[in-house]
Write an enzyme that holds these catalytic residues in place. Structure first.
Site: not given
Length: 606
Positions: A260, A262, A264, A297, A323, A326, A395-398
């Site tokens: 994956r 990150d 880009v 991503e 994304d 989400h 990402d979306q949690v942290g």
């Protein structure tokens, strides 16, 4: 069976001895340092310093003395036992005996990803600790483990996006052989292994490239983390090869099944072919006999990198993190409208419908969050498997101030509906560790700059400053409540409590997740191997969402009611309900959905 990726960088054990090779185009002199003794290296054309010596064995620590002064680790170090500022270790990959000779991977459509941060996924926080959980994950229905970045980072705890030595799996999680054992065991259980890699920047501590390879970077393409990586200017051929070899190294020497890439969108390339074209092309040419999956991503929503060949095989990259799926879900479920959720809060149900049906909600549309920015390219022609869907990820949690999971923010009935739609839609699903039982632990932002107090202070203050434009943290006292990312307690709070999955209410959530994953295998997977023929969606003002995905001879239909009133749904005689959280209808052609109820069904195509 042994595996090694041969590359022009780093230290490699050969029949003639260990060959050391350093690209240092802006250094006057470079010398190998072993046991406190300097060894002269021969300067070759293009800024390469090389030395092959039979006097050094695997396991020896070494570094390079630059211009008679600074001693630096190898930028292509295979292992850093003493962290980013310490000496590198000579590793002989041939010393590990693999048992997965016959492993060729699994088809992409079978993928059910499980994102893991090694340090917080188990009490041990190691590769060996994670290996003990693989049987459970296989039995859950997961088919692929995705590890957050492993490249050597400063300190003992980090998300992994501060890596500075991209070939060295971080020593805080174990040895290179420990990581190989984890992957080897996963393959024995028919599990794929993916790795998150970062090619858009280096972390703030331990990057010594500036001291001897200034041309590795460019001021022409600044990034949020500083000067950009030079992949299109003078000297960029070596820089491009550094990252291409890194990708091949993880896929060949460690036998990962996928990568994956990150962020880009932060990799700016004005040359041809674009790095995002050359990278997958080189990988697919080098590894033609295995199932290798490459995931982006990409905030820019560039469908060009996801195009398919005849037969539906990816031309370049396999898929992209969705994304938009989400963000639409999150805005719809929580009502949040600050930050990047501003782009979805205006019409969350409509944007969710478009993202579920077509992959991107933004396909050349203006952004409210970033005025003047047009995001995305048309994506409706791409199959659903070109997108990795999720309700939560690191990402979306942290990146929330307190690291709350979605289960901390919304009611269980709303989450249950979203979970079912997420897992039974034809995109490739990804769970974030512990999500399958609604883990109670947060996932907070943490770093370890204990030996660099000035940097630790900057990160601490920067973290709190990030949230000052949010209403909840406009007050300075509220901002002080944000967890300190440099404190060990922030890291410890983020560790998963595996015992709770056996207790209510977590046990019930786990049981339902397991049931949904079995349904996906039985009902959704057979569709994904068929020819994809398109989709359409509709979102009503009353809160009814309908999405239909058309495959050869059969359609998959989703209907959900997220409004405030009950709704009557018509069913055809050709339909078969495969999931619902509503009461079964008394009449075959009539279905009533109460708020936050839905159904997923199959219908023969016309």
């Amino acid at each position: 069976m042994q595996r090694i990726h041969t590359m022009p960088f780093g230290a490699e054990v050969t029949a003639e001895g260990v060959r050391f090779s350093l690209w240092a185009p802006t250094a006057r002199d470079a010398r190998l340092v072993v046991d406190g003794t300097d060894h002269a290296m021969e300067l070759h054309e293009g800024g390469w310093f090389r030395l092959t010596t039979p006097m050094i064995d695997a396991g020896k620590r070494y570094g390079y003395r630059i211009n008679g002064n600074l001693v630096v680790p190898d930028p292509a170090s295979r292992f850093q036992p003493d962290d980013v500022h310490g000496l590198s270790s000579v590793i002989d990959p041939r010393s590990f005996e693999w048992s997965d000779r016959s492993w060729k991977g699994r088809p992409w459509e079978e993928t059910i990803l499980y994102e893991v941060h090694v340090g917080t996924a188990t009490p041990e926080g190691t590769y060996t600790g994670l290996m003990k959980k693989l049987d459970y994950l296989r039995d859950l229905g997961v088919t692929a483990i995705e590890l957050m970045p492993l490249a050597e980072f400063p300190g003992r705890r980090n998300w992994g996006y501060d890596g500075v030595l991209p070939f060295a799996p971080d020593a805080s999680y174990g040895s290179p052989d420990d990581l190989k054992r984890l992957i080897d065991h996963a393959h024995s259980l028919d599990l794929m292994m993916f790795l998150d890699v970062v090619y858009n920047h280096f972390g703030p501590s331990g990057n010594y490239l500036h001291s001897y390879a200034k041309s590795f970077f460019t001021e022409r393409h600044p990034t949020p983390w500083g000067a950009g990586i030079n992949i299109d200017g003078e000297g960029s051929r070596i820089v491009r090869d550094f990252f291409i070899h890194n990708a091949l190294y993880w896929l060949e020497e460690y036998h990962f099944d996928g990568l994956r890439f990150d962020a880009v969108h932060a990799i700016v390339d004005d040359s041809k072919p674009h790095f995002l074209e050359e990278l997958p092309t080189r990988i697919r040419e080098s590894i033609p006999d295995r199932q290798v999956h490459l995931v982006l991503e990409n905030e820019a929503n560039q469908a060009r990198w996801l195009e398919r060949k005849d037969g539906g095989r990816p031309r370049l990259h396999t898929a992209q993190w969705a994304d938009d799926v989400h963000n639409s879900w999150h805005s719809l479920l929580t009502g949040e409208n600050e930050g990047y959720y501003e782009d979805y809060a205006d019409r969350p149900l409509e944007r969710l419908g478009r993202a579920l049906a077509e992959g991107f909600a933004y396909q050349g549309d203006p952004s409210a969050h970033k005025p003047g920015i047009i995001r995305g390219e048309p994506s409706a022609h791409l199959p659903p498997t070109a997108f990795v869907s999720f309700l939560q990820n690191h990402d979306q949690v942290g990146n929330r101030a307190f690291g709350e999971r979605l289960s901390h923010l919304i009611t269980s009935d709303r989450l249950a509906l979203a979970r079912a739609i997420f897992l039974l839609s034809p995109q490739i699903p990804m769970l974030f560790m512990g999500e399958e039982w609604s883990a109670s632990s947060p996932f907070q932002f943490f770093v370890d700059f204990e030996t660099e107090p000035d940097l630790a202070k900057a990160v601490r203050e920067g973290r709190r400053s990030e949230f000052k434009h949010f209403k909840a943290f406009a007050d300075a006292d509220m901002a002080q409540r944000i967890p300190d990312p440099t404190e060990r307690s922030t890291f410890e709070r983020s560790k998963i409590d595996w015992a709770e999955k056996e207790r209510s209410p977590h046990q019930g959530v786990l049981s339902e997740t397991r049931r949904l994953l079995k349904l996906r295998r039985d009902e959704i997977l057979p569709l994904l191997s068929r020819e994809y023929q398109g989709s359409h969606y509709a979102a009503s003002q009353e809160g009814i969402l309908e999405v239909i995905w058309s495959f050869f001879e059969e359609n998959l239909r989703l209907v959900a009611n997220v409004g405030n009133q009950s709704a009557s749904i018509d069913l055809s005689n050709k339909s078969r309900v495969i999931w619902t959280n509503a009461s079964l209808p008394s009449e075959r052609d009539h279905f009533s959905l109460e708020p936050w109820e839905g159904l997923i069904l199959k219908e023969a195509s016309a």
